[in-house]
Scaffold this motif. Sequence first.
Motif, PDB file in Angstrom:
ATOM      1  N   SER A 105     -11.525  -0.214  -4.647  1.00  0.00           N
ATOM      2  CA  SER A 105     -10.370  -0.437  -5.384  1.00  0.00           C
ATOM      3  C   SER A 105      -9.238   0.310  -4.554  1.00  0.00           C
ATOM      4  N   PHE A 106      -9.699   1.489  -4.091  1.00  0.00           N
ATOM      5  CA  PHE A 106      -8.499   2.150  -3.293  1.00  0.00           C
ATOM      6  C   PHE A 106      -8.182   1.621  -2.202  1.00  0.00           C
ATOM      7  N   THR A 107      -8.964   1.001  -1.412  1.00  0.00           N
ATOM      8  CA  THR A 107      -8.597   0.119  -0.349  1.00  0.00           C
ATOM      9  C   THR A 107      -7.729  -1.017  -0.817  1.00  0.00           C
ATOM     10  N   ALA A 108      -8.010  -1.845  -1.592  1.00  0.00           N
ATOM     11  CA  ALA A 108      -7.264  -2.827  -2.138  1.00  0.00           C
ATOM     12  C   ALA A 108      -5.618  -2.363  -2.530  1.00  0.00           C
ATOM     13  N   ASN A 109      -5.806  -1.260  -3.460  1.00  0.00           N
ATOM     14  CA  ASN A 109      -4.466  -0.703  -3.792  1.00  0.00           C
ATOM     15  C   ASN A 109      -3.477  -0.373  -2.763  1.00  0.00           C
ATOM     16  N   LEU A 110      -4.213   0.234  -1.460  1.00  0.00           N
ATOM     17  CA  LEU A 110      -3.604   0.778  -0.313  1.00  0.00           C
ATOM     18  C   LEU A 110      -3.040  -0.238   0.289  1.00  0.00           C
ATOM     19  N   GLU A 111      -3.580  -1.257   0.468  1.00  0.00           N
ATOM     20  CA  GLU A 111      -3.123  -2.441   1.046  1.00  0.00           C
ATOM     21  C   GLU A 111      -1.928  -2.934   0.400  1.00  0.00           C
ATOM     22  N   GLU A 112      -1.923  -3.039  -0.953  1.00  0.00           N
ATOM     23  CA  GLU A 112      -0.948  -3.657  -1.847  1.00  0.00           C
ATOM     24  C   GLU A 112       0.234  -2.676  -1.434  1.00  0.00           C
ATOM     25  N   ASP A 113      -0.037  -1.252  -1.460  1.00  0.00           N
ATOM     26  CA  ASP A 113       1.064  -0.730  -1.350  1.00  0.00           C
ATOM     27  C   ASP A 113       2.035  -0.890  -0.019  1.00  0.00           C
ATOM     28  N   LEU A 114       0.996  -1.191   0.943  1.00  0.00           N
ATOM     29  CA  LEU A 114       1.594  -1.545   2.447  1.00  0.00           C
ATOM     30  C   LEU A 114       2.454  -2.802   2.149  1.00  0.00           C
ATOM     31  N   ASP A 115       2.016  -3.611   1.454  1.00  0.00           N
ATOM     32  CA  ASP A 115       2.692  -4.971   1.206  1.00  0.00           C
ATOM     33  C   ASP A 115       3.960  -4.831   0.447  1.00  0.00           C
ATOM     34  N   HIS A 116       4.006  -3.621  -0.515  1.00  0.00           N
ATOM     35  CA  HIS A 116       5.054  -3.333  -0.931  1.00  0.00           C
ATOM     36  C   HIS A 116       6.194  -2.582  -0.423  1.00  0.00           C
ATOM     37  N   ILE A 117       5.839  -2.134   0.924  1.00  0.00           N
ATOM     38  CA  ILE A 117       6.723  -1.543   1.747  1.00  0.00           C
ATOM     39  C   ILE A 117       7.300  -2.484   2.582  1.00  0.00           C
ATOM     40  N   ALA A 118       6.436  -3.321   3.106  1.00  0.00           N
ATOM     41  CA  ALA A 118       6.801  -4.457   3.806  1.00  0.00           C
ATOM     42  C   ALA A 118       7.961  -5.244   3.109  1.00  0.00           C
ATOM     43  N   GLU A 119       7.896  -5.520   1.654  1.00  0.00           N
ATOM     44  CA  GLU A 119       8.759  -6.459   1.099  1.00  0.00           C
ATOM     45  C   GLU A 119      10.199  -5.444   0.465  1.00  0.00           C
ATOM     46  N   GLY A 120       9.872  -4.033   0.840  1.00  0.00           N
ATOM     47  CA  GLY A 120      10.942  -3.326   0.595  1.00  0.00           C
ATOM     48  C   GLY A 120      10.942  -2.653  -0.789  1.00  0.00           C
ATOM     49  N   LYS A 121       9.701  -2.868  -1.549  1.00  0.00           N
ATOM     50  CA  LYS A 121       9.754  -2.380  -2.971  1.00  0.00           C
ATOM     51  C   LYS A 121       9.101  -1.076  -3.036  1.00  0.00           C
ATOM     52  N   ARG A 122       9.045  -0.404  -1.863  1.00  0.00           N
ATOM     53  CA  ARG A 122       8.477   1.078  -2.079  1.00  0.00           C
ATOM     54  C   ARG A 122       8.901   1.889  -0.821  1.00  0.00           C
ATOM     55  N   VAL A 123       9.349   2.855  -0.851  1.00  0.00           N
ATOM     56  CA  VAL A 123       9.751   3.944   0.135  1.00  0.00           C
ATOM     57  C   VAL A 123       8.348   4.284   0.996  1.00  0.00           C
ATOM     58  N   TRP A 124       8.301   4.306   2.149  1.00  0.00           N
ATOM     59  CA  TRP A 124       6.962   4.499   3.178  1.00  0.00           C
ATOM     60  C   TRP A 124       6.841   5.894   3.200  1.00  0.00           C
ATOM     61  N   THR A 125       7.690   6.809   3.097  1.00  0.00           N
ATOM     62  CA  THR A 125       7.359   8.170   3.095  1.00  0.00           C
ATOM     63  C   THR A 125       6.855   8.569   2.190  1.00  0.00           C
ATOM     64  N   GLU A 126       7.170   7.989   0.804  1.00  0.00           N
ATOM     65  CA  GLU A 126       6.962   8.366  -0.455  1.00  0.00           C
ATOM     66  C   GLU A 126       5.301   8.072  -0.405  1.00  0.00           C
ATOM     67  N   MET A 127       5.016   6.745   0.003  1.00  0.00           N
ATOM     68  CA  MET A 127       3.673   6.400  -0.069  1.00  0.00           C
ATOM     69  C   MET A 127       2.804   7.154   0.917  1.00  0.00           C
ATOM     70  N   MET A 128       3.130   7.491   1.861  1.00  0.00           N
ATOM     71  CA  MET A 128       2.492   8.472   3.081  1.00  0.00           C
ATOM     72  C   MET A 128       2.143   9.732   2.497  1.00  0.00           C
ATOM     73  N   HIS A 129       3.151  10.398   1.701  1.00  0.00           N
ATOM     74  CA  HIS A 129       2.979  11.507   1.119  1.00  0.00           C
ATOM     75  C   HIS A 129       1.987  11.696   0.050  1.00  0.00           C
ATOM     76  N   ASP A 130       2.137  10.540  -0.641  1.00  0.00           N
ATOM     77  CA  ASP A 130       1.082  10.436  -1.954  1.00  0.00           C
ATOM     78  C   ASP A 130      -0.201  10.376  -1.517  1.00  0.00           C
ATOM     79  N   PHE A 131      -0.468   9.589  -0.267  1.00  0.00           N
ATOM     80  CA  PHE A 131      -1.745   9.293   0.354  1.00  0.00           C
ATOM     81  C   PHE A 131      -2.111  10.533   1.022  1.00  0.00           C
ATOM     82  N   TYR A 132      -1.451  11.027   1.959  1.00  0.00           N
ATOM     83  CA  TYR A 132      -2.068  11.776   3.040  1.00  0.00           C
ATOM     84  C   TYR A 132      -2.073  13.358   2.564  1.00  0.00           C
ATOM     85  N   GLN A 133      -1.317  13.787   1.772  1.00  0.00           N
ATOM     86  CA  GLN A 133      -1.373  15.303   1.361  1.00  0.00           C
ATOM     87  C   GLN A 133      -2.750  15.746   0.717  1.00  0.00           C
ATOM     88  N   PRO A 134      -3.121  14.589  -0.219  1.00  0.00           N
ATOM     89  CA  PRO A 134      -4.443  15.179  -0.913  1.00  0.00           C
ATOM     90  C   PRO A 134      -5.751  14.967   0.220  1.00  0.00           C
TER      91      PRO A 134
END
Length: 466
Positions: free
Chosen positions: A234-263
């Motif tokens: 489920s984590f992998t599928a959600n990550l793929e969905e986040d990447l799709d949202h970035i491609a569609e302009g629905k999410r800021v990529w730096t935000e997503m990278m920070h949420d994933f990579y910091q922890p």
Amino acid sequence: MSIAQKLYEAGYITYMRTDSVNVSAEAVKKTQAFIAKNYGNDYLPKYARTYKTKSKVAQEAHEAIRPSDITKTANKLALDSSSDKVYTLIRNRMLASQMEDAVIESTQVKVRVSEYFFKLNGQKILFPGFLSVYPESTSEQLLPKLTESQELFLNELFAEQHFTSPPARYSEASLIKSLEQYGIGRPSTYAPTISTILARKYVEKEGRNLIPTDTGMVVTRLLEKHFPNIVDISFTANLEEDLDHIAEGKRVWTEMMHDFYQPFAKQLEVKDKEISRDDFTVLGKSNYKCPDCKRPMIIKLGRYGRFVSCSNFPECKGMRSEDGKTEADQAKEAYTNEFLSLYKPAPQTEDGKDYLLKRGRYGKFWAHPGYPKIKDAKPLEFTSAVFKKVYGTKPKSKDGKRMVLRNGKFGEFWAHPNYPEVKEVIRLNKKEIEAKKTGSGDNLERFCVIIAVLFYYTHLHFLFAR
């Protein structure tokens, strides 16, 4: 996929790395015109057919895979056998998608014998419709003419026994289907994912099946133990969905990278200190006792494959081969009747000492008594009788000389005595030779979906670490 790539590069089909079902209006119009001309108007539906994907993660930037020109058959394009099959499959699918439904008459007969009922199902095609180009999708099952209350007589009675089968092993196609089902990856990454797990020796191909290697099993176990949140489907599928949202302009990529990579980065720091060598070398417990200290032994993965090591390593350096033999046992084996019936006796050093029988990455070999300090090793040689049974009679080269058995990157082969100056070779069937040598085929354990997604995490780690 490589065949489809060639067809695309030649301009015969549209872009193939897509799971879109959209088709341009122009392509639909041309397909309908072709159907009307070659099959008749009865085969055209009242309205052009449109389709909607059932996949939540479908990438629909491209059209569905279809022929660039529906009027061109594989014969007209003069394609080779493999390309012919792939192109014909794509073309027939496109034609069928725009044809009228088939009309099938289904019949069910119930036969009563005392208080028991037996059912018989049949079907008859009244109008073929799309089955004209897709006949393999169904078939007729014609029943004899029967009337209600007709008396039937037993012609033959037989019993069949069926067993429940375990789930089939993953093939490339079924693994991709599972990845798609769980929302892992995209059409453009399926082929590279499979190529990666094969290149890294996590899996090997046996026919169509993907077979796990010891490396793959160890890596999977390590990830499941220390990074359960990362290898969660489920984590992998959600990550793929986040990447799709970035491609569609629905999410800021730096935000997503920070949420994933910091922890994730903090987790890596902790695990870097926590993970021990045993986590990626120990395969499991062994039934053998240490020849030195008599403690239980464990199965480990080394540079040259599996071996059995003392559980008290490094304090105790007791070892056995995978079949439980110690180095002393291995050396004694060279003098048994069973061994000497297969192989020639041990060669000797200049001072008359026998070479010792050892096991390495590629199997058994003769080693100098001073090995590994004295790096002198020789291959085992079959006796004349066994050699002939395994390899047959030595073939002759074109100039009448007896060929020599050699070992290369892709296995053993017969070569001209003056090879490589004279490039005359005869390839040997590797599986047949191994079967003759061992008397049995491989019996390897199988793999699971989780190793297929390792490709993504590795690349994400390097991406975020920059």
